[in-house]
Design a protein around this motif. Structure first.
Motif, PDB file in Angstrom:
ATOM      1  N   GLY A 105      54.434  21.604  13.648  1.00  0.00           N
ATOM      2  CA  GLY A 105      54.281  20.159  13.585  1.00  0.00           C
ATOM      3  C   GLY A 105      55.587  19.409  13.440  1.00  0.00           C
ATOM      4  O   GLY A 105      55.592  18.203  13.183  1.00  0.00           O
ATOM      5  N   LEU A 174      50.693  15.152   9.132  1.00  0.00           N
ATOM      6  CA  LEU A 174      50.339  16.306   9.953  1.00  0.00           C
ATOM      7  C   LEU A 174      50.450  17.562   9.096  1.00  0.00           C
ATOM      8  O   LEU A 174      51.502  17.853   8.538  1.00  0.00           O
ATOM      9  CB  LEU A 174      51.271  16.406  11.160  1.00  0.00           C
ATOM     10  CG  LEU A 174      50.946  17.499  12.184  1.00  0.00           C
ATOM     11  CD1 LEU A 174      49.558  17.307  12.770  1.00  0.00           C
ATOM     12  CD2 LEU A 174      51.993  17.519  13.292  1.00  0.00           C
ATOM     13  N   THR A 228      49.036  16.919  19.512  1.00  0.00           N
ATOM     14  CA  THR A 228      48.739  16.461  18.153  1.00  0.00           C
ATOM     15  C   THR A 228      48.319  14.987  18.129  1.00  0.00           C
ATOM     16  O   THR A 228      47.546  14.577  17.254  1.00  0.00           O
ATOM     17  CB  THR A 228      49.934  16.689  17.221  1.00  0.00           C
ATOM     18  OG1 THR A 228      51.109  16.071  17.774  1.00  0.00           O
ATOM     19  CG2 THR A 228      50.192  18.178  17.036  1.00  0.00           C
TER      20      THR A 228
END
Length: 356
Positions: A105, A174, A228
């Protein structure tokens, strides 16, 4: 953020006296300085100028503008041959480290590069590798900010070894991890599997196959940003390098204490790789990849995640290949093309010679 690599000094730089690397090029004197200027600084220097310090320096405020946590990773690369269809050791070193950051991430920011060079390596080979690293880093949007060079005697290493270390910043909010999969989640991959492992083995020339298979080596940070954004509840991502998809799903099943059911008919694979594996008796699930991620997303976000992957050039062949279950925690089972089931286990070693 721009992190300038020190530009080579025109006052100090002069043509290298040798066509191959010698032990003098690792001795710390003017020969070493000339090699670093000629090969590495000329390739990696950014538009900004910086003094040649022993470290790269970062503005913490600029880093934290991208997120609230620092990600840090390192990897070594010892591939043979150095150049292969679809890439080379330099491209592989940059992509491998960028992707290790991105699947956590993180937005990759900067890399370091340490090289161990065998005496006798052609300087032109080293220049070619450095240019490839620089081009790949620019494509990924990261800086090669610092590095180190060592030269060893003939036979002490196999031509060229590279270690890259990277830092990145994880976006606030995230939270992905190998232990976060839940029953009902969907397992995705972004494209064709096994290309890199097949390409390296074929490039060694031992099999004399007519079909050329290119590596899938690529930086995936752009693809992962797209993924994402489309699936904010994403559970985990992992690049399926050594050990292939099989290694990743086994680690996932164990860490999350879940079962995983794969569908063989859903696995995206080019016919050339399938034929290659049939000839050699290999299982393509264990072949290395250098441009493929496995992702786990909640079922309600699977369609949006697949659409986002397929809209990206590096995800056009994305597929849903399985599901997370509560059955047989820690175990991976695959429905075969013949309607049966088989266990997909973790290999003790490797079904191939070491390739990366």
């Amino acid at each position: 953020m721009n992190i300038p690599f020190p530009a080579p000094s025109s006052a100090r730089r002069r043509p290298l006296a040798h066509r191959t690397v010698t032990l003098a090029h690792g001795g710390g004197g003017s020969a070493m300085r000339d090699l670093i200027d000629d090969v590495f600084l000329s390739a990696f220097a950014s538009e900004g100028r910086a003094a040649p310090e022993d470290q790269a320096r970062f503005d913490l405020a600029a880093l934290m503008a991208h997120g609230d946590r620092l990600a840090f990773t390192t990897d070594g690369f010892v591939v043979d041959p150095l150049f292969f269809p679809g890439g080379d050791i330099g491209k592989l070193a940059v992509c491998g480290t960028v992707n290790d950051l991105a699947v956590g991430g993180a937005k990759p920011v900067a890399l370091s590069c340490a090289v161990i060079i065998e005496e006798g390596l052609p300087v032109d080979t080293l220049r070619r590798v450095a240019r490839s690293m620089a081009e790949t880093a620019r494509a990924a949007g990261v800086a090669i900010a610092t590095g180190d060079t060592k030269v060893v005697a003939r036979g002490a290493c196999d031509k060229l070894f590279i270690t890259t270390t990277g830092i990145g910043v994880v976006r606030a909010g995230l939270d992905v991890g190998i232990g976060k999969a839940r029953p009902g989640d969907v397992v995705l991959v972004n494209g064709l599997l096994g290309d890199h492992g097949a390409a390296i083995l074929n490039a060694r020339g031992d099999l004399a196959l007519d079909t050329e298979i290119a590596s899938d080596c690529a930086p995936l940070n752009g693809l992962i940003e797209t993924l994402t954004a489309a699936a904010p509840g994403i559970r985990m991502m992992r690049d399926a390098t050594r050990g292939g998809i099989a290694a990743v799903v086994n680690e996932l099943a164990e860490a999350s204490a879940v079962g995983i059911r794969l569908d063989e008919l859903s696995l995206p694979m080019r016919p050339e790789v399938m034929g290659f594996c049939e000839i050699l008796g290999l299982d393509p699930l264990y072949l290395a990849n250098e441009g493929k991620i496995l992702a786990v997303v909640p079922a309600e976000e699977a369609d949006a995640a697949l659409a986002a992957l397929r809209a990206h050039p590096l995800g056009q062949d994305a597929r849903a290949i399985g599901e997370i279950t509560s059955e047989r925690p820690g175990r991976v089972v695959m429905r075969t093309r013949f309607g049966g089931e088989r266990i997909v286990d973790m290999l003790v070693g490797d079904q191939l010679p070491r390739i990366c």
